[in-house]
Design a protein around this motif. Structure first.
Motif, PDB file in Angstrom:
ATOM      1  N   GLU A 130      23.088  29.613  19.668  1.00  0.00           N
ATOM      2  CA  GLU A 130      22.892  30.126  21.028  1.00  0.00           C
ATOM      3  C   GLU A 130      22.944  28.984  22.042  1.00  0.00           C
ATOM      4  O   GLU A 130      23.553  29.114  23.105  1.00  0.00           O
ATOM      5  N   ARG A 132      24.629  26.177  21.740  1.00  0.00           N
ATOM      6  CA  ARG A 132      26.034  25.767  21.844  1.00  0.00           C
ATOM      7  C   ARG A 132      26.821  26.760  22.700  1.00  0.00           C
ATOM      8  O   ARG A 132      27.642  26.355  23.520  1.00  0.00           O
ATOM      9  N   ARG A 133      26.575  28.070  22.503  1.00  0.00           N
ATOM     10  CA  ARG A 133      27.280  29.081  23.307  1.00  0.00           C
ATOM     11  C   ARG A 133      26.970  28.911  24.786  1.00  0.00           C
ATOM     12  O   ARG A 133      27.870  28.915  25.627  1.00  0.00           O
ATOM     13  N   SER A 134      25.689  28.727  25.121  1.00  0.00           N
ATOM     14  CA  SER A 134      25.330  28.578  26.534  1.00  0.00           C
ATOM     15  C   SER A 134      25.861  27.262  27.093  1.00  0.00           C
ATOM     16  O   SER A 134      26.279  27.202  28.253  1.00  0.00           O
ATOM     17  N   GLU A 135      25.885  26.213  26.287  1.00  0.00           N
ATOM     18  CA  GLU A 135      26.433  24.929  26.710  1.00  0.00           C
ATOM     19  C   GLU A 135      27.933  25.053  27.001  1.00  0.00           C
ATOM     20  O   GLU A 135      28.430  24.550  28.009  1.00  0.00           O
ATOM     21  N   LEU A 136      28.663  25.741  26.114  1.00  0.00           N
ATOM     22  CA  LEU A 136      30.099  25.941  26.324  1.00  0.00           C
ATOM     23  C   LEU A 136      30.366  26.803  27.549  1.00  0.00           C
ATOM     24  O   LEU A 136      31.296  26.533  28.322  1.00  0.00           O
ATOM     25  N   ALA A 137      29.549  27.836  27.743  1.00  0.00           N
ATOM     26  CA  ALA A 137      29.713  28.692  28.920  1.00  0.00           C
ATOM     27  C   ALA A 137      29.486  27.891  30.195  1.00  0.00           C
ATOM     28  O   ALA A 137      30.213  28.033  31.184  1.00  0.00           O
ATOM     29  N   ARG A 138      28.478  27.025  30.189  1.00  0.00           N
ATOM     30  CA  ARG A 138      28.185  26.177  31.353  1.00  0.00           C
ATOM     31  C   ARG A 138      29.347  25.213  31.611  1.00  0.00           C
ATOM     32  O   ARG A 138      29.759  25.012  32.752  1.00  0.00           O
ATOM     33  N   GLU A 139      29.923  24.644  30.551  1.00  0.00           N
ATOM     34  CA  GLU A 139      31.064  23.734  30.705  1.00  0.00           C
ATOM     35  C   GLU A 139      32.269  24.468  31.278  1.00  0.00           C
ATOM     36  O   GLU A 139      32.981  23.937  32.142  1.00  0.00           O
ATOM     37  N   ARG A 140      32.511  25.715  30.807  1.00  0.00           N
ATOM     38  CA  ARG A 140      33.627  26.503  31.333  1.00  0.00           C
ATOM     39  C   ARG A 140      33.427  26.812  32.797  1.00  0.00           C
ATOM     40  O   ARG A 140      34.364  26.742  33.602  1.00  0.00           O
ATOM     41  N   ALA A 141      32.203  27.180  33.165  1.00  0.00           N
ATOM     42  CA  ALA A 141      31.904  27.499  34.570  1.00  0.00           C
ATOM     43  C   ALA A 141      32.110  26.275  35.445  1.00  0.00           C
ATOM     44  O   ALA A 141      32.650  26.381  36.548  1.00  0.00           O
ATOM     45  N   ASP A 142      31.688  25.101  34.962  1.00  0.00           N
ATOM     46  CA  ASP A 142      31.880  23.874  35.739  1.00  0.00           C
ATOM     47  C   ASP A 142      33.366  23.538  35.871  1.00  0.00           C
ATOM     48  O   ASP A 142      33.804  23.052  36.906  1.00  0.00           O
TER      49      ASP A 142
END
Length: 145
Positions: A130, A132-142
């Protein structure tokens, strides 16, 4: 690969590639190992066979297997080190009980139970996934911004 006699002694060698060991140790641990010869770090490692050498039956040499470190995590503080040493002692006692009945001290025999209790506050696989998923989502948003 030839089959070995059940009583054959197999020599074990470690492949001299320490890349994963280097990654598992903090800069402070590496410095301490250098500055204090004979000191140690406690770690969990996974070894995989990389190659083997057999010998003709007429030769008096032991067969040999070379191992490579394929995963490694080093204890980073006293609590982690203590938990790993406790698990190590529990596993040793368990192996002694299974094999030769020598002196066995009191305490838990299950390394899994020891580590489960000692590392109870650490993230589970699901919690890590979870994260890692939120970290990747944050990176995509940035990246989109």
């Amino acid at each position: 690969m030839p089959k070995l006699d059940k009583d054959a002694q197999v020599a074990v060698k470690l492949v001299p590639d320490a890349g994963l060991l280097d990654l598992a140790l903090s800069a402070e641990q590496r410095r301490s190992l250098f500055e204090h010869p004979g000191s140690s770090v406690v770690a969990i490692i996974e070894l995989s066979s990389a190659s083997y050498t057999g010998h003709a039956a007429s030769e008096e040499k032991d067969p040999q297997v070379k191992l490579r470190v394929t995963a490694c995590q080093a204890a980073r503080d006293g609590a982690e080190e203590s938990a790993l040493r406790t698990a190590q002692r529990a596993m040793w006692r368990h192996h002694q009980i299974e094999g030769t009945l020598e002196e066995v001290g009191p305490g838990p025999r299950s390394a899994e139970a020891v580590l489960g209790d000692a590392l109870a506050g650490y993230p589970t696989e699901d919690e890590y996934a979870e994260h890692r998923r939120s970290e990747l989502a944050r990176e995509r948003a940035d990246f989109v911004r």
